[in-house]
Design a protein around this motif. Structure first.
Motif, PDB file in Angstrom:
ATOM      1  N   VAL A  71      39.915  72.645 -19.018  1.00  0.00           N
ATOM      2  CA  VAL A  71      38.891  71.765 -19.319  1.00  0.00           C
ATOM      3  C   VAL A  71      39.467  70.448 -18.741  1.00  0.00           C
ATOM      4  CG1 VAL A  71      37.513  70.684 -20.999  1.00  0.00           C
ATOM      5  CG2 VAL A  71      38.006  72.915 -21.562  1.00  0.00           C
ATOM      6  N   ASP A  72      38.739  70.202 -17.580  1.00  0.00           N
ATOM      7  CA  ASP A  72      39.135  69.073 -16.659  1.00  0.00           C
ATOM      8  C   ASP A  72      38.495  67.783 -16.988  1.00  0.00           C
ATOM      9  OD1 ASP A  72      41.175  70.731 -15.427  1.00  0.00           O
ATOM     10  OD2 ASP A  72      39.638  71.076 -13.892  1.00  0.00           O
ATOM     11  N   GLY A  73      39.215  66.764 -17.302  1.00  0.00           N
ATOM     12  CA  GLY A  73      38.744  65.232 -17.564  1.00  0.00           C
ATOM     13  C   GLY A  73      38.147  64.937 -16.452  1.00  0.00           C
ATOM     14  N   CYS A  74      36.927  64.276 -16.383  1.00  0.00           N
ATOM     15  CA  CYS A  74      36.222  63.715 -15.096  1.00  0.00           C
ATOM     16  C   CYS A  74      37.055  62.618 -14.515  1.00  0.00           C
ATOM     17  CB  CYS A  74      34.907  63.124 -15.564  1.00  0.00           C
ATOM     18  SG  CYS A  74      33.796  64.180 -16.113  1.00  0.00           S
ATOM     19  N   PHE A  75      37.607  61.679 -15.160  1.00  0.00           N
ATOM     20  CA  PHE A  75      38.465  60.623 -14.647  1.00  0.00           C
ATOM     21  C   PHE A  75      39.894  61.466 -14.082  1.00  0.00           C
ATOM     22  CE2 PHE A  75      41.965  57.675 -15.046  1.00  0.00           C
ATOM     23  CZ  PHE A  75      41.560  56.762 -14.102  1.00  0.00           C
ATOM     24  N   TRP A  76      40.536  62.043 -15.002  1.00  0.00           N
ATOM     25  CA  TRP A  76      42.039  62.469 -14.457  1.00  0.00           C
ATOM     26  C   TRP A  76      42.033  63.560 -13.431  1.00  0.00           C
ATOM     27  CZ3 TRP A  76      45.838  59.614 -16.155  1.00  0.00           C
ATOM     28  CH2 TRP A  76      45.486  58.900 -17.294  1.00  0.00           C
ATOM     29  N   HIS A  77      40.748  64.298 -13.244  1.00  0.00           N
ATOM     30  CA  HIS A  77      40.768  65.264 -12.275  1.00  0.00           C
ATOM     31  C   HIS A  77      39.864  65.128 -11.045  1.00  0.00           C
ATOM     32  CE1 HIS A  77      43.451  68.031 -14.798  1.00  0.00           C
ATOM     33  NE2 HIS A  77      42.739  67.332 -15.727  1.00  0.00           N
ATOM     34  N   SER A  78      39.247  63.819 -11.211  1.00  0.00           N
ATOM     35  CA  SER A  78      38.436  63.323  -9.839  1.00  0.00           C
ATOM     36  C   SER A  78      37.342  64.039  -9.845  1.00  0.00           C
ATOM     37  CB  SER A  78      39.313  63.058  -8.565  1.00  0.00           C
ATOM     38  OG  SER A  78      40.488  62.122  -8.788  1.00  0.00           O
ATOM     39  N   CYS A  79      36.429  64.094 -10.761  1.00  0.00           N
ATOM     40  CA  CYS A  79      35.031  64.917 -10.687  1.00  0.00           C
ATOM     41  C   CYS A  79      34.302  64.085  -9.948  1.00  0.00           C
ATOM     42  CB  CYS A  79      34.650  64.792 -12.400  1.00  0.00           C
ATOM     43  SG  CYS A  79      32.666  64.978 -12.149  1.00  0.00           S
ATOM     44  N   PRO A  80      33.529  65.086  -9.146  1.00  0.00           N
ATOM     45  CA  PRO A  80      32.679  64.535  -7.877  1.00  0.00           C
ATOM     46  C   PRO A  80      31.738  63.899  -8.455  1.00  0.00           C
ATOM     47  CG  PRO A  80      32.752  66.998  -7.805  1.00  0.00           C
ATOM     48  CD  PRO A  80      33.850  66.492  -9.152  1.00  0.00           C
ATOM     49  N   ALA A  81      31.216  63.924  -9.750  1.00  0.00           N
ATOM     50  CA  ALA A  81      30.039  63.284 -10.367  1.00  0.00           C
ATOM     51  C   ALA A  81      30.502  61.817 -10.964  1.00  0.00           C
ATOM     52  CB  ALA A  81      29.359  63.830 -11.336  1.00  0.00           C
ATOM     53  N   HIS A  82      31.630  61.928 -11.650  1.00  0.00           N
ATOM     54  CA  HIS A  82      32.188  60.860 -12.483  1.00  0.00           C
ATOM     55  C   HIS A  82      33.537  60.318 -12.198  1.00  0.00           C
ATOM     56  CE1 HIS A  82      29.526  63.635 -14.808  1.00  0.00           C
ATOM     57  NE2 HIS A  82      28.903  62.208 -14.861  1.00  0.00           N
ATOM     58  N   GLY A  83      34.521  60.795 -11.036  1.00  0.00           N
ATOM     59  CA  GLY A  83      35.566  60.556 -10.771  1.00  0.00           C
ATOM     60  C   GLY A  83      35.349  58.984 -10.384  1.00  0.00           C
ATOM     61  N   SER A  84      36.313  57.991 -10.653  1.00  0.00           N
ATOM     62  CA  SER A  84      36.393  56.907 -10.103  1.00  0.00           C
ATOM     63  C   SER A  84      37.653  56.313  -9.876  1.00  0.00           C
ATOM     64  CB  SER A  84      35.744  55.834 -11.201  1.00  0.00           C
ATOM     65  OG  SER A  84      36.305  55.845 -12.342  1.00  0.00           O
ATOM     66  N   MET A  85      37.795  55.368  -9.215  1.00  0.00           N
ATOM     67  CA  MET A  85      39.109  54.550  -8.934  1.00  0.00           C
ATOM     68  C   MET A  85      39.181  53.280  -9.499  1.00  0.00           C
ATOM     69  SD  MET A  85      41.976  55.171  -7.282  1.00  0.00           S
ATOM     70  CE  MET A  85      41.546  56.578  -6.500  1.00  0.00           C
ATOM     71  N   PRO A  86      40.052  53.197 -10.261  1.00  0.00           N
ATOM     72  CA  PRO A  86      40.074  51.766 -11.181  1.00  0.00           C
ATOM     73  C   PRO A  86      40.438  50.766 -10.267  1.00  0.00           C
ATOM     74  CG  PRO A  86      41.473  53.404 -12.284  1.00  0.00           C
ATOM     75  CD  PRO A  86      41.131  54.125 -10.922  1.00  0.00           C
ATOM     76  N   ALA A  87      39.907  49.598 -10.356  1.00  0.00           N
ATOM     77  CA  ALA A  87      39.983  48.265  -9.528  1.00  0.00           C
ATOM     78  C   ALA A  87      41.422  47.447  -9.256  1.00  0.00           C
ATOM     79  CB  ALA A  87      38.900  47.389  -9.910  1.00  0.00           C
ATOM     80  N   THR A  88      42.189  47.998 -10.349  1.00  0.00           N
ATOM     81  CA  THR A  88      43.636  47.556 -10.379  1.00  0.00           C
ATOM     82  C   THR A  88      44.504  48.367 -10.126  1.00  0.00           C
ATOM     83  OG1 THR A  88      43.672  47.463 -12.824  1.00  0.00           O
ATOM     84  CG2 THR A  88      42.908  45.535 -11.915  1.00  0.00           C
ATOM     85  N   ASN A  89      45.729  48.345  -9.525  1.00  0.00           N
ATOM     86  CA  ASN A  89      46.709  49.226  -9.421  1.00  0.00           C
ATOM     87  C   ASN A  89      46.232  50.427  -8.723  1.00  0.00           C
ATOM     88  OD1 ASN A  89      48.507  47.868 -10.925  1.00  0.00           O
ATOM     89  ND2 ASN A  89      48.099  48.888 -12.869  1.00  0.00           N
ATOM     90  N   GLN A  90      45.377  49.918  -7.567  1.00  0.00           N
ATOM     91  CA  GLN A  90      44.936  50.879  -6.779  1.00  0.00           C
ATOM     92  C   GLN A  90      45.848  52.197  -6.154  1.00  0.00           C
ATOM     93  OE1 GLN A  90      41.695  50.001  -4.059  1.00  0.00           O
ATOM     94  NE2 GLN A  90      40.180  50.202  -5.683  1.00  0.00           N
ATOM     95  N   HIS A  91      46.871  51.494  -5.463  1.00  0.00           N
ATOM     96  CA  HIS A  91      48.011  52.549  -4.898  1.00  0.00           C
ATOM     97  C   HIS A  91      48.279  53.405  -5.794  1.00  0.00           C
ATOM     98  CE1 HIS A  91      50.860  53.973  -2.178  1.00  0.00           C
ATOM     99  NE2 HIS A  91      51.930  53.703  -2.908  1.00  0.00           N
ATOM    100  N   PHE A  92      48.791  52.839  -7.098  1.00  0.00           N
ATOM    101  CA  PHE A  92      49.248  53.829  -8.215  1.00  0.00           C
ATOM    102  C   PHE A  92      48.366  54.767  -8.279  1.00  0.00           C
ATOM    103  CE2 PHE A  92      48.992  54.851 -12.804  1.00  0.00           C
ATOM    104  CZ  PHE A  92      50.174  55.472 -12.878  1.00  0.00           C
ATOM    105  N   TRP A  93      47.202  54.349  -8.833  1.00  0.00           N
ATOM    106  CA  TRP A  93      45.876  55.238  -9.193  1.00  0.00           C
ATOM    107  C   TRP A  93      45.655  56.482  -8.057  1.00  0.00           C
ATOM    108  CZ3 TRP A  93      45.310  56.613 -13.759  1.00  0.00           C
ATOM    109  CH2 TRP A  93      45.536  55.720 -14.817  1.00  0.00           C
ATOM    110  N   GLN A  94      45.622  56.098  -6.910  1.00  0.00           N
ATOM    111  CA  GLN A  94      45.386  56.900  -5.858  1.00  0.00           C
ATOM    112  C   GLN A  94      46.327  57.906  -5.659  1.00  0.00           C
ATOM    113  OE1 GLN A  94      44.278  55.012  -2.310  1.00  0.00           O
ATOM    114  NE2 GLN A  94      44.101  57.110  -1.137  1.00  0.00           N
ATOM    115  N   GLU A  95      47.670  57.670  -5.696  1.00  0.00           N
ATOM    116  CA  GLU A  95      48.725  58.692  -5.517  1.00  0.00           C
ATOM    117  C   GLU A  95      48.589  59.388  -7.052  1.00  0.00           C
ATOM    118  OE1 GLU A  95      52.772  57.355  -5.329  1.00  0.00           O
ATOM    119  OE2 GLU A  95      52.244  56.893  -3.351  1.00  0.00           O
ATOM    120  N   LYS A  96      48.534  58.831  -8.165  1.00  0.00           N
ATOM    121  CA  LYS A  96      48.417  59.798  -9.435  1.00  0.00           C
ATOM    122  C   LYS A  96      47.061  60.797  -9.411  1.00  0.00           C
ATOM    123  CE  LYS A  96      48.761  61.068 -13.789  1.00  0.00           C
ATOM    124  NZ  LYS A  96      50.058  62.009 -13.874  1.00  0.00           N
ATOM    125  N   LEU A  97      46.159  60.232  -8.922  1.00  0.00           N
ATOM    126  CA  LEU A  97      44.719  61.025  -9.151  1.00  0.00           C
ATOM    127  C   LEU A  97      44.810  62.162  -8.044  1.00  0.00           C
ATOM    128  CD1 LEU A  97      42.194  58.496 -10.114  1.00  0.00           C
ATOM    129  CD2 LEU A  97      43.452  59.703 -11.650  1.00  0.00           C
TER     130      LEU A  97
END
Ligand SMILES: [Zn+2]
Length: 147
Positions: A71-97
């Motif tokens: 069961v994949d979380g929409c944020f953590w697994h970048s769901c096409p409908a609800h995935g989003s990139m946080p406005a802060t720490n973008q480099h970190f989040w991009q790598e992580k996600l």
């Protein structure tokens, strides 16, 4: 029908800490297990599967039939409908996600090669659809008898 908001990213302050933790037992996951169990299905939770040096723990595993359910979380697994990139720490989040998605695909590949059927369910999907997806796969692999 129960739905979750799901896609809200955590605050920047907590983000690194949270990202280090494997999220398990989220509500959609718990609900799905409960429904499958109530329907008579028996399965393992977080069953460890070691393949080619990787440890994979599907949220739900039918070990005899080799069916792995995530069961994949929409944020953590970048769901096409609800995935989003946080406005802060973008480099970190991009790598992580992106890393999460790459790991998902790697796990799919390893499991598939080892003869497992992989079912991935987005946390935003209605519970009934998740239950039906699992049930249909079980029937397809086992000639129609649950358990
Ligand atoms: Zn979603």
């Amino acid at each position: 029908m129960a739905r979750t908001g799901g896609a809200v990213p955590p605050s920047a302050a907590r983000s690194r800490n949270m990202a280090a933790v494997k999220r398990s037992n989220t509500k959609p996951e718990v609900d799905l297990r409960r429904r499958l169990h109530a329907a008579g299905y028996r399965f393992r939770k977080d069953f460890p599967i070691r393949l080619e040096g990787r440890l994979i723990r599907p949220d739900i595993a039918f070990t005899r039939r080799h069916i792995a359910v995530f069961v994949d979380g929409c944020f953590w697994h970048s769901c096409p409908a609800h995935g989003s990139m946080p406005a802060t720490n973008q480099h970190f989040w991009q790598e992580k996600l992106e890393g999460n998605v790459a790991r998902d695909r790697e796990q799919d590949r390893l499991l598939g090669r080892a003869g497992w059927t992989v079912i991935r369910i987005w946390e935003h999907e209605p519970l009934d659809e998740g239950v039906n997806a699992v049930a249909a796969t079980l029937i397809g692999r086992a000639g129609g008898k649950p358990s």
